[in-house]
Design a protein around this motif. Structure first.
Motif, PDB file in Angstrom:
ATOM      1  N   SER A   1      15.526 -21.527 -44.256  1.00 33.82           N
ATOM      2  CA  SER A   1      16.269 -22.730 -43.894  1.00 33.82           C
ATOM      3  C   SER A   1      15.891 -23.840 -44.859  1.00 33.82           C
ATOM      4  O   SER A   1      14.763 -23.891 -45.356  1.00 33.82           O
ATOM      5  CB  SER A   1      15.985 -23.160 -42.450  1.00 33.82           C
ATOM      6  OG  SER A   1      14.752 -23.836 -42.361  1.00 33.82           O
TER       7      SER A   1
ATOM      8  N   GLN B   1      25.060 -30.478 -48.496  1.00 38.07           N
ATOM      9  CA  GLN B   1      25.664 -29.497 -47.592  1.00 38.07           C
ATOM     10  C   GLN B   1      26.351 -28.405 -48.396  1.00 38.07           C
ATOM     11  O   GLN B   1      26.178 -27.203 -48.115  1.00 38.07           O
ATOM     12  CB  GLN B   1      26.662 -30.199 -46.680  1.00 38.07           C
ATOM     13  CG  GLN B   1      27.446 -29.267 -45.765  1.00 38.07           C
ATOM     14  CD  GLN B   1      28.359 -30.057 -44.839  1.00 38.07           C
ATOM     15  OE1 GLN B   1      27.947 -30.524 -43.788  1.00 38.07           O
ATOM     16  NE2 GLN B   1      29.617 -30.215 -45.223  1.00 38.07           N
TER      17      GLN B   1
ATOM     18  N   ASP C   1      20.925 -26.810 -44.436  1.00 37.29           N
ATOM     19  CA  ASP C   1      21.172 -26.431 -43.044  1.00 37.29           C
ATOM     20  C   ASP C   1      21.183 -27.616 -42.095  1.00 37.29           C
ATOM     21  O   ASP C   1      21.926 -27.638 -41.123  1.00 37.29           O
ATOM     22  CB  ASP C   1      20.101 -25.447 -42.565  1.00 37.29           C
ATOM     23  CG  ASP C   1      20.191 -24.105 -43.265  1.00 37.29           C
ATOM     24  OD1 ASP C   1      21.239 -23.459 -43.156  1.00 37.29           O
ATOM     25  OD2 ASP C   1      19.208 -23.718 -43.933  1.00 37.29           O
TER      26      ASP C   1
ATOM     27  N   ARG D   1      15.535 -23.167 -38.048  1.00 37.24           N
ATOM     28  CA  ARG D   1      16.645 -22.434 -38.670  1.00 37.24           C
ATOM     29  C   ARG D   1      17.868 -22.365 -37.766  1.00 37.24           C
ATOM     30  O   ARG D   1      18.964 -22.078 -38.236  1.00 37.24           O
ATOM     31  CB  ARG D   1      16.177 -21.020 -39.036  1.00 37.24           C
ATOM     32  CG  ARG D   1      15.221 -20.979 -40.204  1.00 37.24           C
ATOM     33  CD  ARG D   1      14.983 -19.547 -40.640  1.00 37.24           C
ATOM     34  NE  ARG D   1      14.204 -18.810 -39.654  1.00 37.24           N
ATOM     35  CZ  ARG D   1      12.893 -18.843 -39.575  1.00 37.24           C
ATOM     36  NH1 ARG D   1      12.199 -19.606 -40.403  1.00 37.24           N
ATOM     37  NH2 ARG D   1      12.257 -18.127 -38.693  1.00 37.24           N
TER      38      ARG D   1
ATOM     39  N   SER E   1      21.246 -27.019 -34.352  1.00 37.49           N
ATOM     40  CA  SER E   1      22.694 -27.241 -34.483  1.00 37.49           C
ATOM     41  C   SER E   1      23.100 -28.373 -33.585  1.00 37.49           C
ATOM     42  O   SER E   1      22.307 -28.877 -32.810  1.00 37.49           O
ATOM     43  CB  SER E   1      23.456 -25.963 -34.135  1.00 37.49           C
ATOM     44  OG  SER E   1      23.219 -25.589 -32.803  1.00 37.49           O
TER      45      SER E   1
END
Length: 297
Positions: free
Chosen positions: A143, A168, A173, A294, A297
């Protein structure tokens, strides 16, 4: 990351002298006992603490269950040297990186790209991805985090958002913000980034606001002013315990605001002091997530 549960993590810096190693490791152990999602380990200007950073990362890997994120900067190394160092960290067991452009070397006012170097954070992200592909045959094993700037950047918000979009596109990530004190600055950055097509989760970087001298010094370094009312309240404290309480109150209020605004995580800049960071976490009255960086979100 589970809905409604922001990640919590801590930034550490490697001990600067052999005499400070014991106290630095005590901080690591106390923070690790809170089961954070990850530690990030800083990397000095021009790689000045590279060996010490790597030593601390290795010890975190060997003696704790917390994932370390290794900082990397573009300054002071050739592309080949950086690729080799990333490979060495991967060999150590590192799977998470924070890619930064870095500050100018000591004694230099401006950062000057070098023809054999890596000249932007986006290029550094791409280099890490190239090492990942060479080692693992595909992406997904590592990550890569990057920095975001809600306030105090030397660039305009438009330029900062454009840089995030480039990071990005290079394979980042998620982002960790630099320090800010106004939740509106964080919200504004996220809104403008989303409007520009940046979907990176933006973890809020938070400093516990308990030490007015450190806050003032940080303002000089970052260009992010400390709210005067806060400095006045800290100055009016009757003793150290009262000053600590005032600072934790202010920090918790900021954290509550950014979490309410949807921050997916909180990254506490500890300056290797465990008490303020742990007191902030305690005041949150919510369990820490066990989500890997990792899968943020």
């Amino acid at each position: 990351m589970p809905r409604g549960r922001p990640t919590v993590s801590f930034e550490l810096y490697p001990p600067r002298t052999p005499a400070s190693e014991a106290s630095a490791w005590e901080t690591v152990e106390r923070l690790a006992a809170a089961a954070p999602d990850f530690f990030s380990v800083t990397y000095g200007a021009s790689g000045s603490t590279r060996d010490a950073s790597r030593t601390l990362v290795r010890r975190i890997l060997a003696e704790t269950t917390v994932a370390p994120i290794a900082h990397l900067t573009c300054v002071g190394s050739t592309r080949a040297e950086l690729a080799r160092f990333v490979g060495e960290l991967v060999d150590d067991g590192v799977r998470d990186f924070l890619a930064l452009r870095g500050d100018p070397p000591a004694g230099e006012r401006e950062w000057v790209p070098r023809p054999d170097g890596v000249n932007s954070t986006a290029e550094l992200v791409a280099l890490i991805r190239s090492v990942e592909h060479a080692r693992f045959g595909a992406t997904g094993a590592l990550s890569v985090a990057v920095a975001a700037y809600p306030a105090g950047s030397h660039h305009t918000r438009t330029q900062d958002v454009a840089a995030l979009r480039d990071k990005q596109a290079a394979g980042a990530d998620f982002a960790i913000t630099q320090v800010f004190y106004d939740p509106a600055a964080y919200v504004g950055l996220v809104e403008e980034a989303r409007a520009a097509g940046v979907v990176l989760p933006m973890v809020a970087g938070i400093i516990p606001m308990t030490d007015p001298r450190r806050l003032t010094r940080l303002a000089q370094l970052t260009g992010v002013p400390v709210p005067e009312p806060l400095l006045e309240r800290l100055a009016a404290a009757v003793d150290d315990d009262d000053r600590h309480r005032i600072g934790i109150d202010a920090t918790t209020a900021l954290v509550d605001d950014v979490v309410a605004a949807g921050a997916p995580g909180l990254h506490l800049f500890t300056f290797n002091q465990h008490r303020p960071a742990l007191d902030v976490v305690e005041r949150l009255r919510r369990p820490l997530s066990t989500t890997s960086p990792r899968t943020t979100s």
